[in-house]
Design a protein around this motif. Sequence first.
Motif, short mmCIF file in Angstrom:
data_model
loop_
_atom_site.label_atom_id
_atom_site.label_comp_id
_atom_site.label_asym_id
_atom_site.label_seq_id
_atom_site.Cartn_x
_atom_site.Cartn_y
_atom_site.Cartn_z
N ALA A 103 0.83 -1.19 0.00
CA ALA A 103 0.00 0.00 0.00
C ALA A 103 0.87 1.25 0.00
N HIS A 104 0.23 2.38 -0.35
CA HIS A 104 0.92 3.67 -0.34
C HIS A 104 0.23 4.65 0.60
N ASP A 105 -1.06 4.93 0.34
CA ASP A 105 -1.76 5.96 1.09
C ASP A 105 -2.93 5.43 1.92
N GLN A 106 -3.68 4.52 1.36
CA GLN A 106 -4.91 4.02 1.98
C GLN A 106 -4.92 2.49 1.87
N VAL A 107 -5.49 1.84 2.87
CA VAL A 107 -5.58 0.38 2.86
C VAL A 107 -6.92 -0.03 3.45
N THR A 108 -7.43 -1.17 2.98
CA THR A 108 -8.65 -1.74 3.52
C THR A 108 -8.31 -3.06 4.19
N MET A 145 -8.24 2.40 6.37
CA MET A 145 -7.20 2.98 7.21
C MET A 145 -6.21 3.75 6.35
N ALA A 146 -5.92 4.98 6.77
CA ALA A 146 -4.88 5.77 6.10
C ALA A 146 -3.52 5.25 6.54
N CYS A 147 -2.60 5.18 5.60
CA CYS A 147 -1.24 4.74 5.97
C CYS A 147 -0.18 5.67 5.39
N ASN A 148 -0.61 6.86 4.90
CA ASN A 148 0.34 7.78 4.30
C ASN A 148 1.27 8.44 5.32
N ASP A 149 0.93 8.39 6.61
CA ASP A 149 1.80 8.96 7.64
C ASP A 149 2.70 7.91 8.28
N ARG A 150 2.65 6.70 7.80
CA ARG A 150 3.43 5.60 8.35
C ARG A 150 4.70 5.39 7.52
N ASN A 151 5.78 5.03 8.18
CA ASN A 151 7.04 4.78 7.48
C ASN A 151 6.92 3.55 6.58
N PRO A 152 7.66 3.53 5.47
CA PRO A 152 7.68 2.32 4.64
C PRO A 152 8.18 1.14 5.47
N GLY A 153 7.64 -0.03 5.21
CA GLY A 153 8.08 -1.22 5.93
C GLY A 153 6.97 -2.26 6.02
N VAL A 154 7.25 -3.28 6.82
CA VAL A 154 6.31 -4.38 7.03
C VAL A 154 5.68 -4.21 8.40
N TYR A 155 4.35 -4.39 8.45
CA TYR A 155 3.60 -4.27 9.69
C TYR A 155 2.72 -5.50 9.87
N VAL A 156 2.50 -5.87 11.13
CA VAL A 156 1.59 -6.96 11.46
C VAL A 156 0.34 -6.33 12.08
#
Length: 174
Positions: A103-108, A145-156
């Motif tokens: 994802a880049h900016d938004q995720v479902t 969920m917005a993810c544009n303010d999160r650092n690139p990487g892998v999340y659980v």
Amino acid sequence: EFYPLPETPVYINDRNNLELADTLALPASYSLQWYLFSGPIAGATGFEYCATMNGEYTLVLTDLTTGCTNSYTTSVTVDPAYDCTVGTRDAVTGTLTVFPNPAHDQVTVQLPVPLQQNSTLRIWDIAGRLVEQLPVGSGVNQINMACNDRNPGVYVLELQQADKRYIGRLVILR
């Protein structure tokens, strides 16, 4: 030059499972070590430790950038009614579907079934640090969920619902 001590690594005793209370307070580069009385417990270097005997447990936090350490010690009395040696991995009963992924900016986040009660979506970074908790209402089966303010990487992603635990993985690219 003097450096500030890292935050005190306070932990809680949740049914014999000793758990670091605030993973967000950890320095960017750190190590953890659990002790029983004055001796280090081999391999016990994570956010939690399953206490199987009574004693004085200490969690030592080292800021690897400055070399400074801080610790928290408390007496633990094991409650025989709970067995924390049973793996939490066995409790996973479902998968969270995440799209688009990467994802880049938004995720479902898609749940397999609607939630039967209010819950919390927990987001962990690859180092195992809890980075965010989002409330999720009863009846919901999809979370945007917005993810544009999160650092690139892998999340659980983890969502607990009564006796069911759902896990998903999110990759953020820029």
